[in-house]
Design a protein around this motif. Structure first.
Motif, mmCIF file in Angstrom:
data_model
loop_
_atom_site.group_PDB
_atom_site.id
_atom_site.type_symbol
_atom_site.label_atom_id
_atom_site.label_comp_id
_atom_site.label_asym_id
_atom_site.label_seq_id
_atom_site.Cartn_x
_atom_site.Cartn_y
_atom_site.Cartn_z
ATOM 1 N N VAL A 191 23.480 28.171 83.348
ATOM 2 C CA VAL A 191 24.435 28.843 82.728
ATOM 3 C C VAL A 191 23.752 30.132 82.648
ATOM 4 N N CYS A 192 24.857 31.666 82.741
ATOM 5 C CA CYS A 192 23.811 32.720 82.096
ATOM 6 C C CYS A 192 24.697 33.194 81.492
ATOM 7 N N THR A 193 24.563 33.764 80.435
ATOM 8 C CA THR A 193 25.078 34.856 79.568
ATOM 9 C C THR A 193 24.682 35.991 79.334
ATOM 10 N N LEU A 194 25.193 37.672 79.519
ATOM 11 C CA LEU A 194 24.401 38.610 79.214
ATOM 12 C C LEU A 194 25.293 38.910 77.857
ATOM 13 N N ARG A 195 24.825 39.647 76.791
ATOM 14 C CA ARG A 195 25.412 40.146 75.636
ATOM 15 C C ARG A 195 24.646 41.929 75.670
ATOM 16 N N ASP A 196 25.882 42.368 75.679
ATOM 17 C CA ASP A 196 25.784 43.941 74.708
ATOM 18 C C ASP A 196 25.525 44.103 73.566
ATOM 19 N N ILE A 197 23.959 44.355 73.402
ATOM 20 C CA ILE A 197 23.451 44.485 71.587
ATOM 21 C C ILE A 197 22.893 45.407 71.720
ATOM 22 N N THR A 198 23.499 46.194 71.487
ATOM 23 C CA THR A 198 23.206 47.700 70.964
ATOM 24 C C THR A 198 23.420 48.036 70.141
ATOM 25 N N GLU A 199 24.876 47.924 69.588
ATOM 26 C CA GLU A 199 24.675 47.740 67.925
ATOM 27 C C GLU A 199 24.290 47.198 67.162
ATOM 28 N N ARG A 200 24.108 46.046 67.771
ATOM 29 C CA ARG A 200 23.278 45.220 66.814
ATOM 30 C C ARG A 200 21.114 46.074 66.528
ATOM 31 N N LYS A 201 21.126 46.388 67.607
ATOM 32 C CA LYS A 201 19.557 47.030 67.648
ATOM 33 C C LYS A 201 20.055 48.558 66.674
ATOM 34 N N GLN A 202 21.034 48.977 66.957
ATOM 35 C CA GLN A 202 20.911 50.214 65.864
ATOM 36 C C GLN A 202 21.527 49.826 64.342
ATOM 37 N N ALA A 203 21.963 48.787 64.431
ATOM 38 C CA ALA A 203 22.178 48.854 63.075
ATOM 39 C C ALA A 203 20.544 48.068 62.330
ATOM 40 N N GLN A 204 20.146 47.280 62.955
ATOM 41 C CA GLN A 204 18.540 47.602 62.247
ATOM 42 C C GLN A 204 17.690 48.204 62.443
ATOM 43 N N THR A 205 17.576 48.864 63.198
ATOM 44 C CA THR A 205 17.084 50.158 63.334
ATOM 45 C C THR A 205 17.437 51.096 61.746
ATOM 46 N N ALA A 206 19.022 51.431 61.691
ATOM 47 C CA ALA A 206 18.865 51.805 60.338
ATOM 48 C C ALA A 206 18.646 51.713 59.483
ATOM 49 N N LEU A 207 18.520 50.078 59.698
ATOM 50 C CA LEU A 207 18.471 49.006 58.370
ATOM 51 C C LEU A 207 17.133 49.468 57.986
ATOM 52 N N ALA A 208 15.915 49.122 59.259
ATOM 53 C CA ALA A 208 15.008 49.862 58.769
ATOM 54 C C ALA A 208 14.281 50.576 58.278
ATOM 55 N N GLU A 209 14.861 52.176 58.424
ATOM 56 C CA GLU A 209 14.718 53.343 58.175
ATOM 57 C C GLU A 209 15.021 53.668 56.779
ATOM 58 N N GLU A 210 16.348 52.992 56.371
ATOM 59 C CA GLU A 210 17.271 52.999 55.043
ATOM 60 C C GLU A 210 15.469 52.157 54.640
ATOM 61 N N CYS B 52 19.320 40.894 46.271
ATOM 62 C CA CYS B 52 19.280 40.786 47.725
ATOM 63 C C CYS B 52 18.494 42.075 48.292
ATOM 64 N N LEU B 53 18.206 42.548 47.497
ATOM 65 C CA LEU B 53 17.260 44.173 48.193
ATOM 66 C C LEU B 53 16.135 44.645 46.779
ATOM 67 N N SER B 54 14.728 44.395 47.415
ATOM 68 C CA SER B 54 14.199 45.756 45.902
ATOM 69 C C SER B 54 13.297 46.218 47.165
ATOM 70 N N ASN B 55 13.070 47.332 46.016
ATOM 71 C CA ASN B 55 11.473 48.442 47.358
ATOM 72 C C ASN B 55 10.150 47.703 46.568
ATOM 73 N N ILE B 56 9.166 48.574 47.653
ATOM 74 C CA ILE B 56 7.898 47.438 46.728
ATOM 75 C C ILE B 56 7.491 47.549 45.425
ATOM 76 N N ALA B 57 8.021 48.971 44.762
ATOM 77 C CA ALA B 57 7.583 48.441 42.744
ATOM 78 C C ALA B 57 8.642 47.924 41.816
ATOM 79 N N GLY B 58 9.652 47.498 43.026
ATOM 80 C CA GLY B 58 10.497 46.608 41.785
ATOM 81 C C GLY B 58 9.930 45.739 42.824
ATOM 82 N N ALA B 59 9.715 44.585 43.220
ATOM 83 C CA ALA B 59 8.466 43.547 44.142
ATOM 84 C C ALA B 59 7.992 43.339 43.223
ATOM 85 N N ARG B 60 6.920 44.786 42.629
ATOM 86 C CA ARG B 60 5.787 44.432 41.757
ATOM 87 C C ARG B 60 6.225 43.305 40.205
#
Length: 154
Positions: A49-68, A89-97
């Motif tokens: 059983v093979c399923t092919l799923r379009d993950i373009t939006e997920r990849k774009q969201a991951q890229t935008a999140l990484a840039e942010e 849920c989120l901290s930058n490097i200085a906040g983590a320190r």
């Protein structure tokens, strides 16, 4: 691709692979291929059983999140964001320190030994000090006494 199908058949588990595919109109898109093997009990024939799923939006969201994330990490001030349940849920490097420093301080505070104050009868203590000095054989007596604020709290 052949390795993925072979592993799905051999290990009887679902295999997932991310790949780039082309649509019929020639545009490129990100896809996730999921392959699972099903073996018929009577014939021992493996089917897939093979399923092919379009993950373009997920990849774009991951890229935008990484840039942010990269942008936030370049800010020298500490940033820590909590969710509605007061969990970080989120901290930058200085906040983590900063959070790590706070965690270490809290750990030191919990390991700090509690002092059990001992109450002295100051009158009796004064008399014992005087008795000790008066019993010295050299005859010269100098007594200096100072009271530190910290001693008053003990």
């Amino acid at each position: 691709m052949r390795n993925t199908i072979a592993m799905a058949a051999r290990e009887q588990i679902v295999q997932q692979v991310e790949m780039r595919c082309y649509r019929k109109n020639g545009t490129l898109f990100e896809a996730e291929l999921s392959i699972s093997s099903i073996t018929a009990a009577m014939t021992d024939t493996a089917r897939f059983v093979c399923t092919l799923r379009d993950i373009t939006e997920r990849k774009q969201a991951q890229t935008a999140l990484a840039e942010e994330r990269n942008l936030i990490d370049t800010i020298p001030a500490g940033i820590c964001i909590k969710d509605l349940n007061h969990r970080f849920c989120l901290s930058n490097i200085a906040g983590a320190r900063i959070m790590e420093d706070m965690r270490q301080l809290a750990e030191l505070e919990t390991r700090r030994t509690e002092l059990n104050p001992v109450w002295f009868d100051l009158d009796a203590l004064g008399h014992s000090i005087l008795d000790e000095f008066q019993s010295r054989p050299d005859g010269s007596h100098r007594l200096a006494y100072s009271c530190d604020d910290a001693l008053g709290r003990v």
